[in-house]
Design a protein around this motif. Structure first.
Motif, PDB file in Angstrom:
ATOM      1  N   HIS A  11      -9.040  13.423  -3.599  1.00 40.64           N
ATOM      2  CA  HIS A  11      -7.595  12.492  -3.823  1.00 40.64           C
ATOM      3  C   HIS A  11      -9.220  11.256  -3.334  1.00 40.64           C
ATOM      4  O   HIS A  11      -8.351  10.580  -4.058  1.00 40.64           O
ATOM      5  CB  HIS A  11      -6.760  12.678  -2.959  1.00 40.64           C
ATOM      6  N   SER A  12      -9.806  11.339  -2.512  1.00 41.40           N
ATOM      7  CA  SER A  12     -10.042  10.267  -1.989  1.00 41.40           C
ATOM      8  C   SER A  12     -11.891   9.566  -2.376  1.00 41.40           C
ATOM      9  O   SER A  12     -12.818   8.736  -2.925  1.00 41.40           O
ATOM     10  CB  SER A  12     -10.983  10.124  -0.699  1.00 41.40           C
ATOM     11  N   PRO A  59     -14.090   9.011  -5.722  1.00 38.52           N
ATOM     12  CA  PRO A  59     -13.763   8.533  -7.158  1.00 38.52           C
ATOM     13  C   PRO A  59     -13.275   8.801  -8.764  1.00 38.52           C
ATOM     14  O   PRO A  59     -13.028   8.623  -9.500  1.00 38.52           O
ATOM     15  CB  PRO A  59     -14.511   7.346  -7.077  1.00 38.52           C
ATOM     16  N   SER A 106     -12.921  12.394 -10.568  1.00 38.44           N
ATOM     17  CA  SER A 106     -11.137  13.148 -10.687  1.00 38.44           C
ATOM     18  C   SER A 106     -11.582  14.787 -11.104  1.00 38.44           C
ATOM     19  O   SER A 106     -12.758  15.050 -11.924  1.00 38.44           O
ATOM     20  CB  SER A 106     -10.076  13.116 -11.757  1.00 38.44           C
ATOM     21  N   SER A 111      -7.474  12.201  -8.408  1.00 41.37           N
ATOM     22  CA  SER A 111      -8.058  10.549  -8.471  1.00 41.37           C
ATOM     23  C   SER A 111      -7.938  10.317  -9.803  1.00 41.37           C
ATOM     24  O   SER A 111      -7.768   9.073 -10.206  1.00 41.37           O
ATOM     25  CB  SER A 111      -9.206  10.877  -7.607  1.00 41.37           C
ATOM     26  N   ASP A 129      -5.050   9.613 -11.258  1.00 43.28           N
ATOM     27  CA  ASP A 129      -3.860   8.763 -11.782  1.00 43.28           C
ATOM     28  C   ASP A 129      -4.546   7.312 -10.841  1.00 43.28           C
ATOM     29  O   ASP A 129      -4.111   6.222 -11.641  1.00 43.28           O
ATOM     30  CB  ASP A 129      -2.906   9.191 -10.691  1.00 43.28           C
ATOM     31  N   GLN A 130      -5.538   7.583 -10.039  1.00 40.52           N
ATOM     32  CA  GLN A 130      -6.251   5.833  -9.782  1.00 40.52           C
ATOM     33  C   GLN A 130      -7.095   5.674 -10.434  1.00 40.52           C
ATOM     34  O   GLN A 130      -7.439   4.451 -11.189  1.00 40.52           O
ATOM     35  CB  GLN A 130      -7.215   6.388  -8.496  1.00 40.52           C
ATOM     36  N   ASN A 190      -5.754   3.867 -13.361  1.00 40.82           N
ATOM     37  CA  ASN A 190      -4.768   2.876 -12.810  1.00 40.82           C
ATOM     38  C   ASN A 190      -2.712   3.330 -12.912  1.00 40.82           C
ATOM     39  O   ASN A 190      -2.450   2.243 -13.292  1.00 40.82           O
ATOM     40  CB  ASN A 190      -4.529   1.498 -13.464  1.00 40.82           C
ATOM     41  N   SER A 223       0.949   7.088  -8.040  1.00 40.69           N
ATOM     42  CA  SER A 223       0.584   8.742  -8.083  1.00 40.69           C
ATOM     43  C   SER A 223       1.567   9.394  -8.339  1.00 40.69           C
ATOM     44  O   SER A 223       1.770   9.494  -8.180  1.00 40.69           O
ATOM     45  CB  SER A 223       0.571   8.531  -6.592  1.00 40.69           C
TER      46      SER A 223
END
Length: 485
Positions: free
Chosen positions: A132-133, A135, A137, A157, A159-160, A163, A166
């Motif tokens: 998850h940390s 950047p 996926s 990731s 989702d990050q 944008n 979560s």
């Protein structure tokens, strides 16, 4: 007594786990493994409710399973005589013994297994935190024979990257694909198929996505497939390459700019000087012979070549400075009527030479806030372009109008027009190609590219309407005011 001996004999043979016999939920017998594991003697155990061996938190669960005659194994927290606890797997089954319904319950100590599971779960949690940390996926998927994706894992990731809140993607492959721009779906399928056909080969695919906030971004996914038994699995990672793609595109533009620059210097800029020398030599020979009949003709040709070369050099220098960021933007209030007539004076000779009529409708009070030099370049290149591609004795119509917040400039000619496929390339340095004018006038295509750059600097728009053989209309829309810096 014989019955108990039979039970003891049975338990002796099944001593690898704690066994209990119960009738109506009350313990009637236990084996040696049960005595050793939980610490109750037979006198203490027999007659006790079976739930006494279970931690209070799990007693309702066990009672419910007993009522349901549940026969599948499940986990509980068991409790010894001394109050200590241990994780156990419990499994029970009803049997008929000597005409009576008896429940046989087995409790297996899974302390070691639980320790291993806890460590494994902790490693999984750590891995989940790590993925998850990161950047990028990370993903895994099973690929069926017909190319369908099943059993997917997509790290949070994703989702990050998109944008999104979560947990939005939640390992849902179809939901992830829903954020791709539709034109890239086929490319993704082709890449997956190529991976299936080439196990072990790392493949990379680039595509555009529309993020949760509506922005468009470039993503890159790299991975490879491998065969396991009869199944195909793919592993890889995905990352946002928007910044890299912009740099790559900028580098391509710079390379195209460089190529165009050297092309102009080596060819187009050399032509005017060749013409100068040719006409100058003819004039010199005529003068030496005392023949002056063609002097005016040669002088006009030299002037025309000089004007064309000067225009080319001016565009080249402006364009070069623009690419290097050396042109400052200094907006000021400009009377466009006066500027337009100053520009027209520059083209008196070519207009007269081609017998072109210029018709204009420009109110004397139209003004706007703009950079004078850039606006002059825009007007000069649009008029020059119209003259270049106009037929002899045709007309050019120029209009400048103003509404509430916009100044609109239109330059219309009755010349050769532009093919549809060429229109899309007019303002692109890497694909633009200049065609000769109606009387073989030379050009580089830089003029319109400069127009586009300078119009963009003013937050304006430039458009073209054209039909081959019927002329062209260039339309420039500029804000009457520029935002304050």
């Amino acid at each position: 007594m014989a019955q108990n001996e039979n039970l003891d004999s049975l338990f002796a043979r099944l001593s690898f786990e704690a066994l209990f016999l119960s009738k109506k939920g009350i313990c009637i017998a236990q084996n040696q493994a049960a005595r050793d594991l939980f610490g109750y003697t037979d006198d203490e155990a027999i007659g006790r409710p079976g739930t006494d061996w279970i931690h209070p938190d799990d007693r309702k669960l066990v009672a419910k399973k007993m009522q349901e005659d549940f026969a599948q194994p499940y986990k509980v927290l068991a409790m010894r005589k001394d109050g200590s606890t241990l994780p156990c797997e419990i499994q029970a089954k009803n049997i008929e013994h000597n005409g009576q319904k008896i429940r046989v319950t087995a409790l297996r100590d899974i302390t070691k297994q639980q320790i291993i599971e806890d460590k494994l779960n902790e490693k999984i949690r750590e891995l989940d935190v790590i993925t998850h940390s990161i950047p990028n996926s990370i993903w895994k998927a099973k690929i069926t024979n017909d190319g369908e994706i099943t059993e997917t894992y997509i790290s949070g990731s994703a989702d990050q990257l998109l944008n999104l809140p979560s947990g939005t993607i939640n390992n849902d492959w179809k939901k992830y694909l829903s954020y791709l721009l539709p034109e890239y779906n086929a490319l993704i399928k082709e890449t997956i198929q190529a991976g299936v056909e080439n196990p072990g080969k790392t493949l990379t695919v680039r595509y555009k996505v529309k993020k949760g906030d509506g922005t468009i971004a470039w993503f890159s996914s790299s991975g490879k497939a491998e065969q396991r038994d009869n199944d195909m699995f793919a592993y890889g990672f995905t990352y946002d390459i928007t910044s890299e793609k912009e740099k790559e595109d900028k580098l391509q533009d710079l390379m195209a700019t460089k190529d165009k620059f050297f092309s102009i210097i080596s060819h187009d800029l050399r032509n005017p000087f060749t013409a100068f020398m040719g006409f100058s030599e003819l004039m010199l020979r005529q003068v030496e012979k005392g023949q002056y009949n063609n002097i005016e003709k040669y002088a006009r040709a030299i002037y025309s070549t000089a004007r064309s070369g000067g225009e080319l050099l001016s565009n080249l220098l402006d364009w070069s400075r623009s690419q290097r960021g050396k042109i400052s933007f200094k907006p000021e209030k400009i009377n466009i009527h006066d500027l337009f007539h100053a520009v027209l004076m520059f083209f008196e000779e070519p207009v007269k030479s081609k017998e072109i009529k210029i018709e204009s409708t420009i109110a004397s009070d139209i003004s706007l806030v703009a950079d004078y030099n850039m606006l002059n370049t825009i007007l000069r290149n649009l008029v020059s372009n119209a003259i270049k591609f106009s037929y002899r004795q045709s007309s050019i119509t120029i209009s400048i109008t103003q509404n509430i917040d916009m100044v609109i400039l239109k330059v219309q000619d009755q010349g050769t027009g532009i093919e549809p496929e060429a229109q899309a390339k007019l303002f692109q340095i890497d694909t633009n190609q200049s065609n000769p004018g109606t009387e073989e006038e030379k050009g580089t295509g830089l003029g319109l590219i400069l127009c586009k750059e300078f119009v963009d600097r003013h937050n304006g728009e430039i458009e073209v309407e054209s039909e081959p053989g019927k002329g062209s209309i260039f339309v420039v829309k500029l804000p009457a005011e520029q935002p304050k810096s």
